[in-house]
Enzyme design. Sequence first.
Site, PDB file in Angstrom:
ATOM      1  N   LYS A  86      -8.665   1.788  -7.025  1.00 19.82           N
ATOM      2  CA  LYS A  86      -8.756   0.350  -6.352  1.00 19.82           C
ATOM      3  C   LYS A  86     -10.203   0.041  -6.557  1.00 19.82           C
ATOM      4  O   LYS A  86     -10.341  -1.355  -6.994  1.00 19.82           O
ATOM      5  CB  LYS A  86      -8.606   0.653  -4.737  1.00 19.82           C
ATOM      6  CG  LYS A  86      -7.360   0.885  -4.144  1.00 19.82           C
ATOM      7  CD  LYS A  86      -6.405  -0.336  -4.573  1.00 19.82           C
ATOM      8  CE  LYS A  86      -4.870  -0.118  -3.609  1.00 19.82           C
ATOM      9  NZ  LYS A  86      -4.133  -1.273  -3.971  1.00 19.82           N
ATOM     10  N   GLU A 108      -7.459  -7.383   2.509  1.00 19.65           N
ATOM     11  CA  GLU A 108      -6.273  -6.643   3.462  1.00 19.65           C
ATOM     12  C   GLU A 108      -6.432  -5.129   2.919  1.00 19.65           C
ATOM     13  O   GLU A 108      -6.920  -5.018   1.759  1.00 19.65           O
ATOM     14  CB  GLU A 108      -5.047  -7.021   3.103  1.00 19.65           C
ATOM     15  CG  GLU A 108      -4.178  -6.467   1.772  1.00 19.65           C
ATOM     16  CD  GLU A 108      -4.752  -7.076   0.421  1.00 19.65           C
ATOM     17  OE1 GLU A 108      -5.618  -7.817   0.460  1.00 19.65           O
ATOM     18  OE2 GLU A 108      -4.373  -6.234  -0.494  1.00 19.65           O
ATOM     19  N   SER A 375      -3.334   8.441  -8.212  1.00 23.04           N
ATOM     20  CA  SER A 375      -3.830   6.961  -8.204  1.00 23.04           C
ATOM     21  C   SER A 375      -5.363   7.352  -7.154  1.00 23.04           C
ATOM     22  O   SER A 375      -6.193   6.471  -6.904  1.00 23.04           O
ATOM     23  CB  SER A 375      -3.231   5.966  -7.598  1.00 23.04           C
ATOM     24  OG  SER A 375      -2.562   6.498  -6.473  1.00 23.04           O
TER      25      SER A 375
END
Lengths: 395, 266
Positions: A86, A108, A375
């Site tokens: 991210k 969010e 991830s």
Amino acid sequence: MENNGRFGEFGGQYIPETLMNAVQELEEAYNHYKDDPEFIKELDDLLKNYAGRPSLLYEAKKMTKDLGGAKIYLKREDLNHTGAHKINNVIGQCLLAKKMGKTRVIAETGAGQHGVATATVAALMGLECEIFMGKLDTERQALNVYRMKLLGAKVNAIETGTKTLKDAVNAAMREWTSRIEDTHYVLGSVMGPHPFPTIVRDFQKIIGEEIKEQILEKEGRLPDVVMACVGGGSNAIGTFYDFIGDESVQLIGCEAAGEGADTPRTAATLATGKMGIFHGMKSLFCQDEYGQIAPVYSISAGLDYPGIGPEHAWLNEIGRAQYVAITDDEAVEAFEYLSREEGIIPAIESSHALAYAMKLAPTMDKDKIIVVTVSGRGDKDVAAIARYRGEQIYD
Amino acid sequence: MTNIKIKDAFNHGKAMIAFVTGGDPDLETTEKLLPAMEEAGADLIEIGIPFSDPIAEGPVIQDANERALAKGCTTDHLFDLVKRVRENGSVTVPIVYLTYANPIYTYGKDRFMKKCQECGINGVIVPDIPFEEKGEFLEEANKYGIDIISMIAPTSEDRILKIAKEATGFLYVVSSLGVTGVRSNINTNIEKMIENVRKASDIPAAVGFGISTPEQAKAMADVSDGAIVGSAIVKIVAQYGRDCIPYVQQYIREINSELKVYKEAI
């Protein structure tokens, strides 16, 4: 940008008029700065010296040997600062927000990884930060909530609807319509209205670019399969993008089946969704016959989303990428397997991709190569997995 | 009923536009409420088709959407309901639907607009269809004579000209940033927005978002062609439930008494 934000029929800008000038300004700013040498230099510097890029491409020898088929490499996005992919997107968007003169960012978050990354970069860049997170997710990812607060962000627990990621996006969009002048909405995935799917993909495509360079160095050839988990789909598109033109490379996205794609307790959008228009984009969504968005479910808060990014919907439609659905049980087994086998605790989201690698690798020859993007790291999930296994531990 | 046109609402002074979420608290109440709203003086009625994720709505209408869906209200129920009040002649003012892109898209664009025509719906307001995407439903809407109501917002600035130029039915002027809901103050320069509209079109322009008191309605009507009242009515419905009808009527009459000055001038 391609076709005014369209990927085939998918994508577009289905948002209230109040936000239209804001997304158009964002597009203009992005088109300007993406080729600006100064911006590129600052971005590269932050990715290298703050996020810790490039991330490792790790050969999982024990896993490969145990599964007895294709050679498995793991792209270690879990080793980035804040523990997930991210941060790649957040650094890019926050830098862009600063250039646009914004002083406040909102975001969010589902599992909390995007919220943590946003709170982190906001702290670094001196931006005010407010995070929107479903109430249910604040409970199952309590550790990340505290991390965000520690980083100076305000966390709003959203009590409406299903109290998960979908409702967090609703709340963030509503907040953005009420305060645009000084605020940038750091959307966390390759979804939402144009230009977000393109911007987020561009900031995440570094994953695939690094994989290509690293695998060529290690193996002297391209992999046969690259795979990643898919919620909105940002780590997957980041993994796939540089390989789209390499037709020998199979692209596989792994979505969350929850208790099974044939049960109502699922978040498998490609397996069960239909075309629709929601959250700013035309794409595939889990919904009923009247277009009411379905209350989806997955053990993974990060994949617990009723839609998918428009570029994935398109890659699926043209057959360039394949998508499979992985159940909670399979993901939890993969979570435990990688921890035990390689000493790497993956995020429960990433475990969906690892679960499919465990199924696929034994069916392939030993001279084949699979790259799985991990991830994120799984520290945040340990308490939830313990509960899943019937052990009550506290975060 | 085919003769009803949206512009009728603006033919006798400033328009009082009343919104209600369909199926809240139940379909029977909505069916009684629509004629009662007309009787109390609503010049145009907006019916919200409930949606699971109404991103332009504040808490009051969000809750109404949830209540209506929980009671099982569907798009088809509302079509049938409107058809009945048109056929029995109890509602003769223009009716528009307010809903989101997905309920229309998933119902089938052609099927939806055809049903609107059959049942006597005159237009649709779709908050997540901006100017750039209005082609999504335009062909089907035109085919059945349904107006797609365009919206302008305080952030629209130079977009107002092109939006107003192509607007049909009436133009929905969003008074404030943010979502629907009662506001104590509206600080936007509405007059300036309407001035810009007039440069491109003489379409009726009505102001909505945040209007709750008769004084606010009057102030908005002073500078435009009408006032849209939504959350304030939905709040009354939430408070009184199935017994809401006289209270909603009383409220609409209060709003209308402030707009009366314009009605008598005609």
